[in-house]
Write a protein that holds these residues in place. Sequence first.
Motif, short mmCIF file in Angstrom:
data_model
loop_
_atom_site.label_atom_id
_atom_site.label_comp_id
_atom_site.label_asym_id
_atom_site.label_seq_id
_atom_site.Cartn_x
_atom_site.Cartn_y
_atom_site.Cartn_z
N THR A 1 0.89 -1.35 -0.03
CA THR A 1 0.08 -0.06 0.17
C THR A 1 0.88 1.10 0.00
O THR A 1 0.62 2.30 -0.90
N ILE A 2 1.84 1.12 0.70
CA ILE A 2 2.71 2.55 1.12
C ILE A 2 3.45 2.62 -0.50
O ILE A 2 3.52 3.47 -0.81
N PHE A 3 4.08 1.55 -0.93
CA PHE A 3 4.74 1.81 -2.16
C PHE A 3 3.90 2.31 -3.40
O PHE A 3 4.21 3.18 -4.12
N TRP A 4 2.74 1.75 -3.66
CA TRP A 4 1.95 2.04 -4.80
C TRP A 4 1.12 3.34 -4.56
O TRP A 4 0.50 3.91 -5.35
N THR A 5 1.28 4.05 -3.42
CA THR A 5 0.71 5.38 -3.04
C THR A 5 2.04 6.35 -3.03
O THR A 5 2.29 7.05 -3.76
N ILE A 6 2.47 6.39 -1.92
CA ILE A 6 3.76 7.26 -1.47
C ILE A 6 4.93 6.96 -2.57
O ILE A 6 5.48 7.83 -3.08
N GLY A 7 5.37 5.73 -2.53
CA GLY A 7 6.58 5.27 -3.22
C GLY A 7 6.46 5.74 -4.78
O GLY A 7 7.39 6.20 -5.30
N VAL A 8 5.32 5.39 -5.24
CA VAL A 8 5.16 5.58 -6.76
C VAL A 8 5.07 6.97 -7.11
O VAL A 8 5.56 7.79 -8.04
N TYR A 9 4.37 7.80 -6.09
CA TYR A 9 4.32 9.20 -6.46
C TYR A 9 5.65 9.84 -6.34
O TYR A 9 6.07 10.80 -7.18
#
Length: 315
Positions: A143-151
């Motif tokens: 969840t963290i990667f595909w939201t904050i990380g990818v952003y």
Amino acid sequence: MDALVSSITGVLMILGLVALGFFLVKGGIFNDDDGRISNFLSGFITKVAMPAYLIVHIPQDFTPKTLIAMGGNLFFPIASMLLLLVLSFFIVKLIHVDPKHRGLFQSLLFNSNTITVGLPVNMALFGTKSLPYILIYYMANTTIFWTIGVYMISIDGNHSKHFNWRETLSGIFNPPMVALVISLAFVFLNIKLPAFLVTDLTELGNTNVPLALIFIGFAIAKTPRKDLLPNLETITLSLSRFVLAPITMSLIMLPFDLPVLLKQVFIVQAAMPAMTNAAIMALHYNADYKFASITITQTTLLMLIVIPIIMFIIT
């Protein structure tokens, strides 16, 4: 003493299967110059073996009561990754990270490879009893990667492609995550699969750990020597992944009375290599995907040295 012997056995098993993958390529037994075998292994592991494993084992091993009780443990990996995110802003200024991959650097720092590498490593070290804690960390990390990380990665690009929430949701709900959701529904709705289907899925799921470790060996064998040469940025990322991240996780859990196995799994998950999907998303957003690929390769290789050290400390 038994725990130490078990940990050593698990580490040797990991190293043995990684070495097998390495020598299958280096010895010319398999020619993977075009990447077809690696792509097949990666796709089979993430789209077939892991989902099959989850759909069988979650309903077998858990009840609605135990799942609800474990939900609160999501706090620890989420808090750890968010703290690493905050620290990453200071680190990029401290070592003067190249602006063209600053966001990517930060994403690589606070996210780890918790499923392709983390799941087989933890299963090899701690057995099936570690599965619930592996999945808790995986849910948080994904969840963290595909939201904050990818952003963060998208910031580095030339902005010809903008951050896409539809793409983000499709990334979060990848095959292992979909399988996890389905398996949770089976638990709460008390759905039982036919015996023949359980047998088929069990056999498929049992291939997950060995194939994932052999795949790592393939990746290491195909890495050009020049990509193994470290610089300040990749050294910093390696230290962050293997020292800063597990220490951060340990300190967050320190005030709480938690099961020993949960602590061990979370620390090992925190110390996994950089997130593989970071390179894919860097390419997608026209960011520095070569830097991501080199970092992922270096941290995956260093993991083979780090795991025995971490296991010696925590057991």
